[in-house]
Motif scaffolding. Structure first.
Motif, PDB file in Angstrom:
ATOM      1  N   ALA A  82      38.473  50.390  40.087  1.00 28.06           N
ATOM      2  CA  ALA A  82      38.290  49.865  41.452  1.00 28.06           C
ATOM      3  C   ALA A  82      39.343  48.791  41.724  1.00 28.06           C
ATOM      4  N   ASN A 114      33.407  41.935  50.182  1.00 26.47           N
ATOM      5  CA  ASN A 114      32.643  42.879  49.365  1.00 26.47           C
ATOM      6  C   ASN A 114      33.553  43.735  48.493  1.00 26.47           C
ATOM      7  N   ASN A 119      33.797  43.526  44.183  1.00 24.62           N
ATOM      8  CA  ASN A 119      33.523  44.676  43.325  1.00 24.62           C
ATOM      9  C   ASN A 119      34.752  45.203  42.592  1.00 24.62           C
ATOM     10  N   ASP A 162      37.670  45.704  39.827  1.00 28.13           N
ATOM     11  CA  ASP A 162      37.863  45.471  38.389  1.00 28.13           C
ATOM     12  C   ASP A 162      39.317  45.127  38.080  1.00 28.13           C
ATOM     13  N   LYS A 173      34.213  39.298  40.015  1.00 26.78           N
ATOM     14  CA  LYS A 173      33.576  39.365  38.698  1.00 26.78           C
ATOM     15  C   LYS A 173      34.466  38.731  37.628  1.00 26.78           C
TER      16      LYS A 173
END
Length: 601
Positions: A242, A303, A307, A309, A329
């Motif tokens: 992602a 958003n 999300n 990576d 993250k």
């Protein structure tokens, strides 16, 4: 780092040079120090020098007119030093290279400081030439030369220029000009400042001075990404499920634009863009996440980023702030591609918060995007759908900025346009961007007053390109810098100004409202000291007084449609047009008070 060679627009055969043709002089050999400086500017292929005149550089002024014939560079008379530097800033936004601006002694430099700071924060190259009264006290005229002489004039702007110098001889001045132009144009780009001693300018040369060999003294600086670093970046990219690309500061080079688009498509990365900087990715592309953002406080952009990576930042202005705001993250990998750290200093905090980075590529982000796309054999493939139609909101008792935006889009139709400036109340989703020249970015420094001058400089660079320059300014921004209109009219630089006129310094009204709420005081008083009323200012008449076509005040959709039609026709006929659209105070839903979010918590 590599020099940022933007998409080169041809310099057209235009008529601005016919405005101020000097009487032909006699002998034209370089005889004075300033003649050598003027010849060096010509050797650097600098086409214009924006000036607000002053006695401290009267020697250079004479050399530009009577030695060079007011051509290459041609002087552009401005009514304020801030405008002179802003015009050079706007020129750089389009061309990617430095134009010159001349300011008078310390007093002119004080006027120019805001515009220099804008160019610094915007990472745009500008060659600013200043001057000082004779350094030798025995050569100074009584009073005036003393107050216009400073021991270290460059200190006034040293914290927000890349380099400054005060050369002591004509030969040293020529070398200094070459070095300043070289440093300004090298990535990360920015303004430089050279101070010319008045006595040196006016002194006769004792012997001929060889003009510097520009090609050898200012070579392009190689700075491509190394194979090992490129391989590591490709490894991280291929492992990502992602990925998100943050397309930040970029040049107007179509090659780099295509590389970013091709890379995003090849790795199926979602892309965020920043409305504070120029267009860097098509905003209605299927991979573009939400609308261009000022910050990343929420919505689709946040958003998508949360999300991810893998985050690939191509010189995002505030990477640390974006990652923190979106709640990226901890396990996400981050690639930062920028050379910006080379000019960070201890005075300005414009470097923003430190960001967590797993792979730092300290190179020109344009060149790195091209290298990554080449390594992946990536080329743009997606065919963009026709632009969404401009749908006007229902007519109410008053117009909004959205009425202005959609009405202007409809009036312009399929014309090629370059948005040279946008107001803070703008929603990035109103106007799809599909080319690096579609939008040139903000003023850089976050103040107001730079929009008009920057837009005139951009319009000058766009002459002959087939694109219509359109500046959408707030009333406060326009009123602070509106004398740039005179320069545009005088030198036949066509441009359309549309003023979103809410008769208020509205951003500060919102600040006052928040303070009042926090202190449990009347919010009804927020307008005091902010509203420009009683009397309201006739912006169209101000434009008319400077030789431009003025339209308005426009208060209805019908009046706006007619004004836009006439103004666009005037610009296409080679004129300057200003349309005063009276809008209600307020921001678009997507941008409402995003800069004030912290103070509201």
């Amino acid at each position: 780092m590599t020099r940022r060679a933007s998409e080169q627009l041809p310099l057209p055969e235009t008529d601005e040079g016919a405005v101020e043709r000097p009487v032909r002089s006699g002998g034209n050999a370089a005889g004075f120090g300033s003649d050598a400086v003027a010849e060096t500017l010509r050797a650097l292929d600098i086409p214009y020098i924006a000036v607000n005149p002053g006695a401290s550089y009267r020697g250079l002024h004479d050399s530009l007119v009577n030695h060079l014939g007011n051509a290459q560079p041609q002087m552009l008379l401005c009514l304020h030093e801030e405008t002179a530097v802003a015009i050079a800033h706007g020129w750089a936004k389009v061309t990617g290279r430095a134009m010159a601006a001349a300011v008078h002694s310390n007093v002119g430099l004080f006027h120019a400081t805001m515009a220099i700071f804008n160019a610094w924060c915007d990472r745009m190259p500008v060659l600013v030439i200043g001057a000082t009264g004779p350094v030798d006290a025995m050569k100074r005229r009584p009073w005036i030369d003393w107050i216009h002489t400073a021991r270290d004039q460059g200190a006034i702007v040293r914290h927000y220029t890349k380099w400054d110098d005060q050369p002591a001889s004509a030969g040293a001045a020529c070398e200094s000009i070459v070095r300043a132009n070289w440093i300004a144009n090298t990535v990360p780009q920015g303004p430089t400042y050279v101070v010319l001693d008045a006595e040196m300018q006016e002194a006769k040369l004792q012997a001929p001075i060889a003009i510097p060999d520009v090609a050898r003294l200012a070579p392009p600086v190689a700075g491509g990404v190394s194979p090992a670093v490129l391989d590591e970046a490709l490894r991280l990219i291929k492992a990502a499920k992602a990925p998100v690309i943050l397309a930040g500061r970029a040049s107007r080079r179509i090659e780099a634009w295509n590389a970013r688009v091709g890379l995003a498509e090849a790795i199926k990365a979602r892309v965020l863009t920043d409305i504070k900087v120029g267009a860097s990715f098509p905003t209605d592309h299927p991979l573009h996440a939400g609308d261009p953002v000022m910050l990343v406080p929420g919505g689709e952009a946040a958003n998508v980023l949360a999300n991810a990576d893998l985050v690939i930042s191509f010189d995002w202005v505030d990477l640390g702030g974006a990652l923190h705001s979106a709640g990226v993250k901890p396990s996400a990998k981050v690639i930062q591609i920028t050379a910006d750290q080379q000019i960070h200093n201890g005075w300005s905090m414009d470097y923003q918060a430190l960001a967590p980075v797993d792979l730092f590529i300290g190179c020109d982000p344009d060149e790195t995007a091209i290298a990554l796309a080449k390594a992946m054999a990536a080329k743009p493939a997606a065919r963009l759908q026709p632009r969404a139609p401009a749908i006007l909101p229902p007519e109410d008792k008053s117009l909004s900025v959205e009425h202005l935006a959609m009405g202007l889009r409809r009036a312009l139709g399929e014309r090629e346009v370059a948005l040279t400036h946008l107001p803070l109340s703008w929603n990035g989703g109103w106007w799809p961007l599909r080319h690096p020249l579609d939008f040139l970015g903000s003023d850089g420094g976050g103040g107001i007053g730079g929009g008009p001058g920057i837009s005139v400089g951009a319009a000058l660079a766009l002459k002959g390109s087939g694109r219509m320059p359109v500046a959408i300014c707030g009333d406060g921004d326009f009123l602070m810098g509106n004398t740039a209109i005179w320069t545009a009219v005088h030198y036949r630089i066509p441009i359309l100004f549309v003023i979103a006129n809410n008769r208020s310094f509205f951003n500060d009204e919102l600040h006052q409202e928040r303070v009042a709420r926090m202190r449990d005081r009347p919010v009804e008083n927020r307008w005091i000291g902010q509203r420009m009323a009683d009397p309201e200012i006739d912006i169209a008449e101000m434009a008319h007084a400077q030789g431009a076509k003025g339209f308005g005040p426009v208060r209805t959709l019908g009046e706006m449609e007619e004004a836009f039609m006439q103004a666009i026709a005037a610009v296409e006929a080679g004129e300057v047009a200003v349309v005063d659209v009276r809008v209600e105070p307020g921001y678009a839903a997507a941008t409402t008070n995003v800069m004030l979010r912290k103070s509201a918590e």
